[in-house]
Enzyme design. Structure first.
Site: not given
Length: 802
Positions: A397, A400, A470
């Protein structure tokens, strides 16, 4: 006499403007107006262009490109002021006066031109390092269709007339690569924040930091050919294990190991297929222990037993890991000691797990530096303990990474390769690559499987499947997932998925009790059935099938139907995944890939091919709810009083069959399909040979001893059935088998070729049930009318006449 002198002076002036050039092994070097230009062929279809101020010196090493230049035959010539470098597949021309580069196909037709005077180098101080902001523009045809540039949530299929601020984010994954319907691709090899602009003035990339302009131009006869060039340049996609193509259940988050294992048990009790269960965050305890990669939460008292229990139920577990660490973790202390932690605000911002976050108790969580090879070693050192437990996959997760409360000075953070600004967009490539390369170094028995939230060029080589972030549940969001996934795939990264049902349910106050949300979830799951990964996940409400009712309820039955359909298509999906690995194919295919000749198909943003046979047309609007006044409030109620329809365009140049009924349609027109809740339009291209596998509870429950092979007549066709050990990397050593099915439509002849290859446990004999599909002879997803012919196949060539 005077006229002759004037002409002489003009000729001298022109010749002195034209620059000399130097032939190299890869192409040529030239300097024009103090700009050094290098033309370097990597292979006949891919060329690298490097430009820099002639007085600058630097070392340019790509993070994305792993190929090296081949020794190929090149012909370099000069005519007047034009330098021409020709390979067997393309021609590159450089104007020795202006420095403009032009690209031609081998027939001599211009494909793309640089825009004149558009190469730009503006001095830039990058955290104390003197470098440049670099820019290059190009001239595209007015109506030219281009695709790619990563994943954006804009709903656009063709990527024209827009500006993209390309910085990796939660729901936007940028890859500075575009593919043209004309049969070429362009990769801008830069990792700093980049602006892509396409307007009437031109098409350009401008990167905040760069020692040089560095891009690759590649040409192919079609989109597959261009993507093949990109993969040959940046890395092939390895195989995922078969189980990863089954159904995954997840939520934010399972709060104990009993709850996690209980979900798998419930699916087994209901006899609904399941292969993957995912444990989200906080299994490590408090946020001060963020991403400890250890089960420190007291609700997970026996992690080894938890993993074993899931394996005993013939399922697999994937665990959430992050790219940042809390101050009380061992990783934090070790990374901090080598100065491999960065300083900017990231998630979570509070040390407390309460919601909303208590910002006056800062978590102290810091992002690590994946550009540092020692830091990547540290990361794996602790993750290897989870690997030793038998964890089957990694959910990376915030890859980035999350960057909150952004300040420009944050980009001055030092990484191993320079400022964070310089390498920002390659963060996911490096962190995902670190896990893949470390696991491959120690374990060949289990294929690497990584689910990650972000990506960059070349990430396909690291066994990763990217999800769309998300996203918030809505019909518009669902529709936008289609074009987001397709454009992402068109950058050369073939594996993508989304949170089925949307992550946040902010638009649905009553959550699962909202009939419109239940309809949205079912339609999203139907779409997810035809994505490279089928994964239900989200916050605000659980998403397990039993949350939507019981057998006999509309939503429940539709969900079960499509999960079962996914499993019946596993022989087709797994064979398509081999095509991705072996032949640089794509699984989720924009219509430009197979129908570039049909202009009506080029900008359709809610249809795609799944593999090369199945046209998918997801339903992306509500059909079976109506508003009901309730005092001052208006709510939605179910309304199944009439069956709705969806229109689908069937591209020209092919004949099509309705998957559900076998009805045949000519291409080049729109057709209507009734779409009750459990039906989305699916059409099979004539010439397709579609294998249907057995009904199973998990992907490897049954060998493919008896496969139904549906043949869709109307065109010649071929299908290659791929099989191996379903996991491990023995396929890289040639331990796999392929069986080719060839359909001659004119002769109505099916040829099943000799089986090629072998592997341990391979079936020596099996049954193929052949059905020639026609109207009312296609059946449901699981069965159809008795086969036209059934044969026992032992690996030797068989010819069947119909």
């Amino acid at each position: 006499m005077r006229l002759h002198l004037i002409l002489l002076f003009l000729l001298i002036a022109i010749n002195t403007q034209a620059q000399s050039w130097q032939k190299t092994n890869e192409g040529a070097k030239v300097t024009v107006d103090n700009i050094a230009i290098e033309i370097a062929f990597f292979n006949p279809s891919t060329v690298r262009i490097i430009k820099s101020p002639s007085d600058s010196s630097f070392t340019q090493k790509s993070l994305s490109v792993i190929a090296t230049a081949q020794k190929i035959k090149l012909v370099s010539t000069q005519l007047n002021n034009i330098l021409t470098v020709k390979s067997e597949d393309m021609v590159v021309k450089c104007n020795l006066v202006s420095g403009v580069i032009s690209f031609y196909n081998k027939a001599g037709t211009v494909i793309l031109n640089e825009k004149e005077n558009s190469a730009s180098f503006k001095p830039f101080n990058d955290a104390g390092s003197n470098t440049f902001t670099v820019e290059q523009a190009y001239v595209l045809d007015k109506d030219e269709a281009i695709y790619g540039l990563g994943q954006q949530q804009r709903g656009k299929m063709i990527q024209r007339n827009l500006t993209l601020n390309m910085v990796q984010g939660n729901t936007d994954d940028y890859v500075p690569f575009f593919l043209s319907a004309k049969g070429y691709g362009l990769f801008w090899d830069n990792y700093s924040p980049t602006v892509f602009t396409d307007n009437a003035q031109g098409t350009s990339f401008r990167s905040e930091v760069g020692d040089c302009i560095d891009y690759y131009f590649m040409t192919g006869s079609n989109a597959d050919g261009v993507i093949s060039c990109m993969r040959n340049l940046t890395g092939k996609a390895p195989m995922f294990p078969l189980w990863t193509y089954g159904f995954f259940q997840s939520k934010e988050r399972y709060k104990s190991q009993d709850e996690l294992v209980g979900v798998v048990k419930k699916y087994r009790q209901l006899q609904v297929p399941l292969d993957g269960i995912i444990q989200d965050w906080q299994y490590w305890g408090s946020n001060y222990l963020w991403n400890a990669m250890d089960f420190l939460n007291e609700e997970f008292p026996d992690s080894k037993k938890m993993v074993n229990d899931i394996h005993d139920l013939n399922a697999h577990v994937t665990i959430s890991i992050w790219n940042s660490f809390g101050p009380q973790t061992k990783q934090y202390r070790e990374l901090d000691s080598i100065k491999a932690l960065m300083n900017f605000n990231t998630w979570p911002q509070s040390g407390s797990t309460l919601w909303p976050p208590k910002r006056d108790y800062p978590s102290g969580v810091r992002v690590y530096d994946p550009f540092n090879p020692v830091a990547r070693d540290v990361y794996w050192k602790y993750l290897s303990k989870m690997h030793g437990l038998g964890i089957d996959g990694w959910w990376m997760d915030s890859s980035e990474p999350d960057h909150l409360d952004f300040k420009p000075s944050d980009m001055d953070n030092k990484t191993y390769l320079g400022s964070f600004r310089k390498v920002r967009n390659a963060f996911p490539l490096m962190t995902v690559g670190g896990v893949y390369t470390h696991q491959r170094a120690v374990d060949s028995s289990k294929r690497v499987f990584i689910l990650t939230r972000s990506a960059f060029a070349g990430q396909q080589r690291y066994g990763a499947n990217t999800w769309s972030g998300d996203v918030t549940a809505s019909w518009n969001t669902l529709r936008n997932q289609v074009s987001a996934g397709l454009n992402f795939s068109l950058t050369g990264i073939p594996y993508w998925n989304s949170d089925i049902g949307g992550f946040f349910l902010n638009n649905f106050r009553k959550k699962l009790d909202d009939p419109e949300y239940r309809e949205l979830y079912v339609r999203w799951l139907e779409f997810g059935t035809f994505c490279p990964m089928m994964r239900s996940h989200g916050a605000d409400a659980p998403r397990e099938i039993y949350q939507f009712g019981k057998k006999g309820d509309r939503s429940y039955d539709a969900i079960e139907k499509y999960i079962r359909l996914r499993y019946s298509l596993l022989p087709y999906i797994y064979s398509a995944s081999w095509d991705v690995t072996a032949n640089n194919s794509s699984m989720m295919r924009a219509l430009v890939m197979d129908f570039a000749h049909d202009k009506n198909a080029l900008d359709i943003n809610d249809q795609f091919m799944f593999g090369k046979s199945v046209m998918v047309s997801p339903v992306t609007n509500a059909m079976y709810v109506k508003p009901v006044a309730n005092g001052r409030d208006t709510s939605m109620a179910e309304d199944f009083s009439s069956v709705k329809t969806k229109e689908t365009y069937l591209p020209a140049g092919a004949v099509w069959y309705d998957f559900w009924t076998g009805e045949k349609f000519a291409g080049g027109k729109k057709v209507m399909k009734e779409t009750p809740l459990d039906i989305i339009p699916l059409y099979i291209k004539a010439g397709s040979i579609l294998p249907i596998g057995p009904q199973v509870q998990f992907a490897t429950e049954k060998k493919w001893e008896s496969l139904d092979m549906r043949i869709y007549p109307g065109a010649d066709g071929k299908f290659v059935l791929y099989e191996d050990e379903n996991d491990n990397y023995n396929y890289e050593k040639g331990m796999y088998s392929t069986i080719s099915f060839d359909w001659n439509d004119k002769k109505k002849l099916l040829t099943i070729e000799d089986r090629k290859g072998m592997f341990p446990g391979m079936l020596q004999s099996r049954k193929f049930n052949i059905v020639i599909v026609s109207n009312n002879k296609a059946g449901s997803e699981n069965s159809f009318t008795p086969s036209d012919k059934s044969i026992t196949y032992t690996g030797k060539k068989v010819m069947l006449k119909f």
